[in-house]
Design an enzyme around this catalytic site. Structure first.
Site, PDB file in Angstrom:
ATOM      1  N   TYR A   1       0.444   0.053  15.119  1.00 22.00           N
ATOM      2  CA  TYR A   1      -0.411  -0.105  14.041  1.00 22.00           C
ATOM      3  C   TYR A   1      -0.042   1.000  12.996  1.00 22.00           C
ATOM      4  O   TYR A   1      -0.073   2.162  13.142  1.00 22.00           O
ATOM      5  CB  TYR A   1      -2.106   0.236  14.293  1.00 22.00           C
ATOM      6  CG  TYR A   1      -2.898   0.019  13.219  1.00 22.00           C
ATOM      7  CD1 TYR A   1      -3.076  -1.534  12.676  1.00 22.00           C
ATOM      8  CD2 TYR A   1      -3.680   0.989  12.619  1.00 22.00           C
ATOM      9  CE1 TYR A   1      -3.704  -1.641  11.542  1.00 22.00           C
ATOM     10  CE2 TYR A   1      -4.406   0.682  11.513  1.00 22.00           C
ATOM     11  CZ  TYR A   1      -4.653  -0.458  10.858  1.00 22.00           C
ATOM     12  OH  TYR A   1      -5.403  -0.673   9.978  1.00 22.00           O
TER      13      TYR A   1
ATOM     14  N   ASP B   1       0.890  -1.067  -0.012  1.00 29.71           N
ATOM     15  CA  ASP B   1      -0.031   0.131   0.143  1.00 29.71           C
ATOM     16  C   ASP B   1       1.064   1.184   0.055  1.00 29.71           C
ATOM     17  O   ASP B   1       1.790   1.474   1.055  1.00 29.71           O
ATOM     18  CB  ASP B   1      -0.742  -0.161   1.159  1.00 29.71           C
ATOM     19  CG  ASP B   1      -1.614   1.202   1.406  1.00 29.71           C
ATOM     20  OD1 ASP B   1      -1.459   2.237   0.713  1.00 29.71           O
ATOM     21  OD2 ASP B   1      -2.617   1.181   2.225  1.00 29.71           O
TER      22      ASP B   1
ATOM     23  N   LYS C   1      -2.819  -2.397   7.657  1.00 29.50           N
ATOM     24  CA  LYS C   1      -3.093  -3.842   7.854  1.00 29.50           C
ATOM     25  C   LYS C   1      -2.593  -4.860   6.794  1.00 29.50           C
ATOM     26  O   LYS C   1      -1.974  -4.105   5.830  1.00 29.50           O
ATOM     27  CB  LYS C   1      -4.776  -4.375   7.859  1.00 29.50           C
ATOM     28  CG  LYS C   1      -5.143  -5.689   8.329  1.00 29.50           C
ATOM     29  CD  LYS C   1      -4.924  -5.414  10.185  1.00 29.50           C
ATOM     30  CE  LYS C   1      -5.240  -6.670  10.518  1.00 29.50           C
ATOM     31  NZ  LYS C   1      -4.616  -7.000  11.764  1.00 29.50           N
TER      32      LYS C   1
HETATM   33  P1  13P Z   1      -5.099  -0.645   5.115  1.00 29.24           P
HETATM   34  O1  13P Z   1      -4.000  -1.577   5.682  1.00 29.24           O
HETATM   35  O2  13P Z   1      -5.505  -1.316   3.757  1.00 29.24           O
HETATM   36  O3  13P Z   1      -4.216   0.673   4.750  1.00 29.24           O
HETATM   37  O4  13P Z   1      -6.273  -0.162   6.204  1.00 29.24           O
HETATM   38  C1  13P Z   1      -5.866   0.589   7.039  1.00 29.24           C
HETATM   39  C2  13P Z   1      -6.944   0.791   7.693  1.00 29.24           C
HETATM   40  O5  13P Z   1      -6.834   1.086   9.213  1.00 29.24           O
HETATM   41  C3  13P Z   1      -8.316   1.055   7.229  1.00 29.24           C
HETATM   42  O6  13P Z   1      -9.387   1.493   8.384  1.00 29.24           O
HETATM   43 MG    MG Z   2      -4.132   1.930   3.355  1.00 35.83          MG
HETATM   44 MG    MG Z   3      -4.684  -2.328   2.319  1.00 38.18          MG
END
Ligand code: 13P
Ligand code: MG
Ligand code: MG
Ligand code: 13P
Length: 369
Positions: free
Chosen positions: A231, A11, A234
């Protein structure tokens, strides 16, 4: 000559929140991929996106963990990051967690799934790509299709699969190095179930065919939280699976996704929702989700890919998408109460922890008279 398939994804920024990369980013990624094929670094390359993640699916002859291939992916992600920054996109460079790149994306943020093999006469395979979840999202479908004849009757019907498979499972909470175990089925089926039931801790990394030793699948196992210590988004894993003959058929790999199983991910990486099988290049919507997975079927021959067949773009999966929406709405109705929201050990955001620390000071221990 052996062929290597490398799927490397990251990402590096997205439009309208965590939804999808911009057209300009995808155009740049495609331009870089085409140039790498022209130069001879890659024999072929496909650029796709699933939610806000860009994936390079590459065929080449340099083997797994090759620094030139990983550097190509890393540098390309830096270029798509630069475009994301120039367009004011959200989360520009989100998965590029370290500055000092040393020739391998593992442990740096991007996910990689790689396999090297002699091409069979026909070499069909599927690239699964998921968004808004951890790599353990593949545990249930990979257990079902390689080890469970109740779901994959091919294990009984096809003599080629009778000797079973060996899973390599990673303990993704161990951060010092790769901590892995090999588990052979059917002999050690219960041990495998014991591990894979906890998909946030034990994750399938690869599976090999017992009778031949051939590798049937590779999964990206990175957990961003464990790399960054907090964090940062994801993991959003990818998996490559080789299909047919000594491996499960394409349909046997797809069928477990009809459960729309619950997984941890979705908004802020902190909620349990049902995985929705989607068409390629799908976006993210409801509650920064739901968790999605796409499946692109290809054949590879002398390092060249065919066009993709979009395996979840078929009327059957419309019903499953409705089911995934209903299951997701059902658990979302419970809001922040466990198990709708993740338990403390898996909570990705720090807000609850910080609140608890403050509240903890106000507790009084009542003395027993
Ligand atoms: P991603 O990991 O796909 O960027 O999503 C992060 C997130 O916190 C969505 O609410
Ligand atoms: Mg993202
Ligand atoms: Mg993602
Ligand atoms: P083949 O007999 O053509 O290998 O196909 C069998 C099959 O894959 C059915 O799922």
């Amino acid at each position: 000559m052996k062929t290597t398939l490398s799927a490397i994804k990251a990402d590096t920024g997205s439009v309208g929140g965590h939804n999808r990369p911009s057209n300009a980013m995808l155009a740049k990624a495609t331009e870089l991929a085409d140039a790498a094929v022209k130069k001879g670094l890659l024999s072929d390359c496909k650029v796709t996106f699933t939610g806000d993640d860009i994936c390079f699916l590459m065929a080449h002859t340099r083997g797994m963990d090759n620094p030139d291939i990983h550097t190509f992916a890393w540098e390309s992600f830096k270029e798509t990051t630069a475009i994301a920054k120039s367009q004011g996109l959200y989360g520009a460079g989100q998965d590029l967690l370290k500055d000092a790149f040393s020739g391998n994306v593992r442990g740096m943020g991007p996910g990689s799934a790689e396999m090297e093999f002699e091409e069979r006469q026909a070499e069909p395979f599927v690239l699964f790509a998921a968004d808004k979840c951890g790599p353990g999202v593949f545990n249930y479908p990979l257990l079902s299709c390689y080890a469970d004849p109740y779901h994959n009757a091919g294990l009984l019907l096809a003599p080629d699969m009778h000797a079973g498979f060996t899973y390599t499972v990673m303990d993704v909470n161990y951060t010092e190095a790769d901590k892995v175990i090999k588990v052979k089925v059917p002999e050690e089926y219960y041990d495998l179930c014991t591990l894979l039931r906890d998909p946030n801790h034990y994750v399938v990394e690869s599976v090999t065919h017992n009778a031949s030793g051939l590798q049937g699948c590779a999964v990206s196992t990175s957990r961003l939280h464990n790399i960054a210590g907090k964090y940062v988004g994801k993991d959003d894993p990818v998996a490559i699976v080789r299909t047919q003959k000594q491996f499960p058929s394409t349909g046997e790999y797809l069928s477990p996704w009809a459960l729309a199983h619950f997984t941890l991910g979705d908004n802020r990486g902190s909620h349990h929702v049902a995985v929705m099988p989607v068409k390629q290049n799908s976006i993210i919507s409801y509650f920064d989700g739901p968790t999605i997975v796409s499946a692109a079927g290809y054949c590879v021959h002398e390092g060249k890919f065919t066009e993709a067949v979009d395996l979840f773009d078929q009327p059957f999966w419309d019903l499953i998408r409705t089911k995934a929406s209903e299951k997701t709405l059902s658990i979302r109705a419970q809001g922040f109460f466990n198990p709708a929201m993740a338990g403390m050990d898996e909570l990705e955001y720090t807000g609850v922890m910080e609140n608890l620390k403050r509240i903890e000071t106000k507790f009084e221990v009542r003395s027993v008279k």
